[in-house]
Every structure is written in structure tokens, then in C-alpha cells.
Design a protein around this motif. Sequence first.
Motif, PDB file in Angstrom:
ATOM      1  N   CYS A  54      -6.640  -2.086   4.834  1.00  0.00           N
ATOM      2  CA  CYS A  54      -5.081  -2.004   4.781  1.00  0.00           C
ATOM      3  C   CYS A  54      -4.662  -0.594   3.983  1.00  0.00           C
ATOM      4  O   CYS A  54      -3.671   0.125   4.413  1.00  0.00           O
ATOM      5  CB  CYS A  54      -4.463  -3.148   3.954  1.00  0.00           C
ATOM      6  SG  CYS A  54      -4.391  -4.552   4.942  1.00  0.00           S
ATOM      7  N   THR A  57      -5.410   2.308   6.280  1.00  0.00           N
ATOM      8  CA  THR A  57      -4.354   2.605   7.185  1.00  0.00           C
ATOM      9  C   THR A  57      -3.008   3.119   6.601  1.00  0.00           C
ATOM     10  O   THR A  57      -2.437   3.779   7.198  1.00  0.00           O
ATOM     11  CB  THR A  57      -4.195   1.230   7.759  1.00  0.00           C
ATOM     12  OG1 THR A  57      -5.401   0.763   8.383  1.00  0.00           O
ATOM     13  CG2 THR A  57      -3.096   1.346   8.963  1.00  0.00           C
ATOM     14  N   TRP A  58      -2.579   2.442   5.307  1.00  0.00           N
ATOM     15  CA  TRP A  58      -1.286   2.957   4.867  1.00  0.00           C
ATOM     16  C   TRP A  58      -1.447   4.477   4.277  1.00  0.00           C
ATOM     17  O   TRP A  58      -0.359   5.125   4.598  1.00  0.00           O
ATOM     18  CB  TRP A  58      -1.135   1.844   3.451  1.00  0.00           C
ATOM     19  CG  TRP A  58       0.400   2.192   3.206  1.00  0.00           C
ATOM     20  CD1 TRP A  58       1.464   1.688   3.809  1.00  0.00           C
ATOM     21  CD2 TRP A  58       0.858   2.518   1.871  1.00  0.00           C
ATOM     22  NE1 TRP A  58       2.393   2.014   2.997  1.00  0.00           N
ATOM     23  CE2 TRP A  58       2.384   2.382   1.623  1.00  0.00           C
ATOM     24  CE3 TRP A  58      -0.023   2.753   0.424  1.00  0.00           C
ATOM     25  CZ2 TRP A  58       3.056   2.946   0.717  1.00  0.00           C
ATOM     26  CZ3 TRP A  58       0.888   3.171  -0.596  1.00  0.00           C
ATOM     27  CH2 TRP A  58       2.181   3.076  -0.501  1.00  0.00           C
ATOM     28  N   LEU A  67       5.841   0.760   6.756  1.00  0.00           N
ATOM     29  CA  LEU A  67       4.506  -0.092   6.494  1.00  0.00           C
ATOM     30  C   LEU A  67       4.175  -0.522   4.893  1.00  0.00           C
ATOM     31  O   LEU A  67       2.935  -1.037   4.804  1.00  0.00           O
ATOM     32  CB  LEU A  67       3.301   0.941   6.729  1.00  0.00           C
ATOM     33  CG  LEU A  67       3.135   1.316   8.478  1.00  0.00           C
ATOM     34  CD1 LEU A  67       1.949   2.510   8.753  1.00  0.00           C
ATOM     35  CD2 LEU A  67       3.084   0.175   9.375  1.00  0.00           C
ATOM     36  N   LEU A  70       1.894  -3.263   4.533  1.00  0.00           N
ATOM     37  CA  LEU A  70       0.346  -3.409   4.158  1.00  0.00           C
ATOM     38  C   LEU A  70      -0.043  -3.356   2.742  1.00  0.00           C
ATOM     39  O   LEU A  70      -1.257  -3.807   2.575  1.00  0.00           O
ATOM     40  CB  LEU A  70      -0.192  -1.994   4.866  1.00  0.00           C
ATOM     41  CG  LEU A  70      -0.268  -1.820   6.420  1.00  0.00           C
ATOM     42  CD1 LEU A  70      -0.553  -0.645   6.755  1.00  0.00           C
ATOM     43  CD2 LEU A  70      -1.305  -2.798   6.811  1.00  0.00           C
ATOM     44  N   GLN A  74      -2.694  -6.153   1.574  1.00  0.00           N
ATOM     45  CA  GLN A  74      -3.812  -5.761   0.712  1.00  0.00           C
ATOM     46  C   GLN A  74      -3.920  -6.470  -0.358  1.00  0.00           C
ATOM     47  O   GLN A  74      -4.838  -6.881  -0.690  1.00  0.00           O
ATOM     48  CB  GLN A  74      -3.586  -4.235   0.567  1.00  0.00           C
ATOM     49  CG  GLN A  74      -4.851  -3.566  -0.290  1.00  0.00           C
ATOM     50  CD  GLN A  74      -4.675  -2.287  -1.100  1.00  0.00           C
ATOM     51  OE1 GLN A  74      -3.413  -1.691  -1.073  1.00  0.00           O
ATOM     52  NE2 GLN A  74      -5.701  -1.877  -1.842  1.00  0.00           N
TER      53      GLN A  74
END
Length: 108
Positions: A54, A57-58, A67, A70, A74
Amino acid sequence: MHALSIPTWMVHVSSVIEWIAAIWLIWRYGEITGNRYWWGLAAAMLPALVSAMCACTWHYFDNPLDLAWLVTLQASMTVLGNCTLCGAAWWIWRQTKQTNTDSASDSD
């Protein structure tokens, strides 16, 4: 992807790869020894892996507000992962203690 420096990305990515390798090695150890509680530890490591993914990705998408969920995911996965790892460690400790007690009884 500009949110983090190259060295920071290297640390993030290598940490995820190391965590995956650790999960696999612990799972294999459980297979080799025949002790299923090591499989429990490997499974307990998965929420922490999700948490790390997470975060990556963020950061990959430059920390956009759309987002931001996330970050919540997380944090949730970190708490869940800490709890599952605590439970798995307790299970291993209990099984080891029980095995040692059984071994001591057998030698008497």
C-alpha cells in the motif's frame, strides 16, 4: 513517482522483496520440519506485506489525495499484521514449550 528519491525507492522495493523471501523461507522451513506452526507465522506475515505494498503504491502515484484511502488501509494492515505476528509468535512459543515438556516427560 517523484515523491521519493531513488535511494528511498531502493529501500522500499528491497524491503518488500526481502519480506516476500522471508515468508517463502519460513513456509519452506515449516514444510521441511513438518511443523505447521511455521506456516502460521508465514501466513501472519501477509498483512504486513499488504501494508508495505500500500505504501509503495501510494508513493508510486505521487501521494494523490484520491488514493488517501491507501494510507488508512496501510495503517489497518500494520495493526492487523502486528496482531497476527504476535499470535503466531505465541503459538510457536506454546508449541515449543509443549514439545520441550513432552521431551522431558519421555526421558524420565
